[in-house]
Write an enzyme that holds these catalytic residues in place. Structure first.
Site, mmCIF file in Angstrom:
data_model
loop_
_atom_site.group_PDB
_atom_site.id
_atom_site.type_symbol
_atom_site.label_atom_id
_atom_site.label_comp_id
_atom_site.label_asym_id
_atom_site.label_seq_id
_atom_site.Cartn_x
_atom_site.Cartn_y
_atom_site.Cartn_z
ATOM 1 N N ALA A 74 0.862 -1.185 0.000
ATOM 2 C CA ALA A 74 0.000 0.000 0.000
ATOM 3 C C ALA A 74 0.899 1.235 0.000
ATOM 4 C CB ALA A 74 -0.910 -0.006 1.225
ATOM 5 N N LYS A 75 0.336 2.383 -0.215
ATOM 6 C CA LYS A 75 1.119 3.623 -0.142
ATOM 7 C C LYS A 75 0.148 4.783 0.006
ATOM 8 C CE LYS A 75 5.451 5.073 -0.480
ATOM 9 N NZ LYS A 75 6.693 4.389 -0.063
#
Ligand code: NAD
Length: 429
Positions: free
Chosen positions: A118-119
């Site tokens: 994720a980011k």
């Protein structure tokens, strides 16, 4: 192309300029032929699982209200909760956050950490805001994304322009909103809030561990081996010190203030002190200085780019005379430069493997938070070493088996692990 094809670019990206997400898709297409039957699931890697764009309205110190654009992208959660940093930068955009989230999926799977990728990011220049304003922006961002993050769903961490302090605000905002104590909702926290010993040095230590393993494979003796490092911050400074402590000579260091050189080897401990006092390597103990061009062309055994992206390009790749490049930074080598180095027989330990020490110790931090039982620094370091050595051994075996570069092998190993889990889970409904 049918509208339901996995190869169809999501409609929320510009088809004429897909940005970094386009680069990531090319990398996935390159490994597809090596995935056997698992390639039937490759479409799940070509779309992020979930994309959230939020408005962050915040009152500034002067009483006016500003609006910021925030993102959280969960690329894959097949192997575990999403994991990845939050970046504060004026250039943050959806394509970049999507690509970074996908590279986190590759990185966590490459080192066998049971997390997905994720980011997050907020589009702003933090230098334009006071600490109190940044605190309000951070807390409101967490409030907006709180429905999709959590210790068992998605775990943010620091990235460009965010720090332990930012993580403390994030943890506090999440805890207050949900009425819980949840230190495992973020990693990279200050030690006083459940951060892990060894986290600060983890990325540099991982660079040293995989760099040493690659040297051993190439038959390079650590004693007196010549090391050159670009970037003498958290990653480059730690890696340089560990190589020097093991008997190698750190012959050149290049940071934003210039390049210093000593063919007998620089004193990395004294240099770190000099950098703390003066802000850069320039002027250290009357060491020789070199131009950037001379730095890249130095004859060395290991070259560690640990500063910024796109440092090894078509312009300098041909002049590089090292045996191994260990990518401490994210994306320091352009694809064209990668081909030049490979053609010249230079082995590259890619970023997605070489700098995965940080996310590995983030995982250890999360484990310690989950069990409320904290480890000594020695324990953290020795588990990190085992994890990085095993990852390197697996990936170099994959490279030998398929006769491909370590970069392609890392993608093959990581994508195979994700898709094997996807295959076992199947689709719902
Ligand atoms: P840092 O801010 O501690 O250090 C950055 C270093 O780069 C400094 O020595 C600085 O002088 C040098 N530098 C900056 N601009 C330069 C220029 N134009 N030319 C030469 N040198 C320059 O950062 P860091 O945490 O060490 O991160 C370095 C790289 O590693 C980044 O690409 C980062 O994304 C990546 N990375 C860091 C971590 C981590 O845990 N810190 C994890 C994974 C990847």
């Amino acid at each position: 192309m049918p509208e339901h094809s996995a190869n169809q670019l999501p409609s929320y990206l510009n088809p004429d300029n897909p940005g970094p997400w386009g680069n990531y898709l090319e990398q996935v297409d390159r490994v597809a032929p090596y995935l056997g039957n698992l390639s039937q699931w490759i479409g799940t890697l070509k779309r992020p699982k979930r994309v959230l764009i939020v408005d962050i309205p915040v009152e500034l110190d002067d009483g006016t209200v500003a609006h910021f654009e925030g993102y959280r992208v969960q690329h894959s959660m097949v192997l575990g909760p999403g994991k990845g940093g939050v970046r504060y930068h004026p250039d943050v955009n959806l394509s970049e956050v999507m690509a970074l989230s996908a590279w986190m999926s590759v990185k966590t799977a490459a080192v066998n950490v049971p997390f997905g990728g994720a980011k997050g990011g907020i589009r702003l220049d933090p230098r334009n805001y006071s600490p109190r304003e940044l605190e309000r922006i951070t807390r409101r961002y967490i409030n907006e994304i709180s429905t999709i993050i959590g210790p068992n769903t998605d775990i943010p961490a620091p990235d460009v322009n965010t720090s332990g302090q930012t993580m403390a605000w994030m943890m506090d905002a999440y805890a207050i909103k949900n009425g819980v104590t949840a230190p495992g909702v973020v990693t990279g926290k200050p030690i006083s809030l459940g951060g892990s010993l060894g986290r600060v040095e983890a990325t540099g230590r991982g660079v040293f561990v995989v760099g040493s393993a690659a040297m051993k494979d190439a038959g390079i003796d650590m004693q007196d081996a010549r090391i050159a490092v670009q970037g003498f911050g958290n990653v480059g400074g730690t890696a340089a010190r560990l190589f020097a402590e093991s008997g190698a000579r750190v012959v050149a260091v290049y940071d934003h203030t210039g390049v210093i050189h000593d063919k007998q080897g620089l004193d990395t401990v004294a240099l770190a002190e000099h950098v703390r006092n003066t802000g850069g390597v320039k002027g250290f103990n009357n060491a020789d200085t070199l131009s950037p061009q001379e730095f890249w062309a130095l004859k060395t055994d290991v070259l560690i780019p640990a500063a910024l992206e796109n440092q090894i390009t078509e312009d300098n790749a041909g002049s590089i005379r090292t045996r191994i490049v260990v990518e401490g930074a994210n994306g320091p080598t352009t694809p064209a430069a990668d081909d030049i180095l490979t053609d010249n027989g230079i082995n590259i330990v890619p970023d997605v493997l070489a700098n995965a020490g940080g996310v590995s110790v983030s995982y250890f931090e999360w484990v310690q938070n989950t069990t409320s039982f904290f480890w000594s620094e020695e324990e953290v370091n020795s588990r990190l070493e085992v994890m990085m050595k095993n990852a390197y051994a697996d990936i170099s075996a994959t490279a030998r088996q398929h006769q491909v570069s370590l970069r392609t092998a890392t993608f093959i190993a990581a994508c195979s692990r994700i898709l094997e889990a996807q295959d076992a889970r199947g689709l719902f409904p």
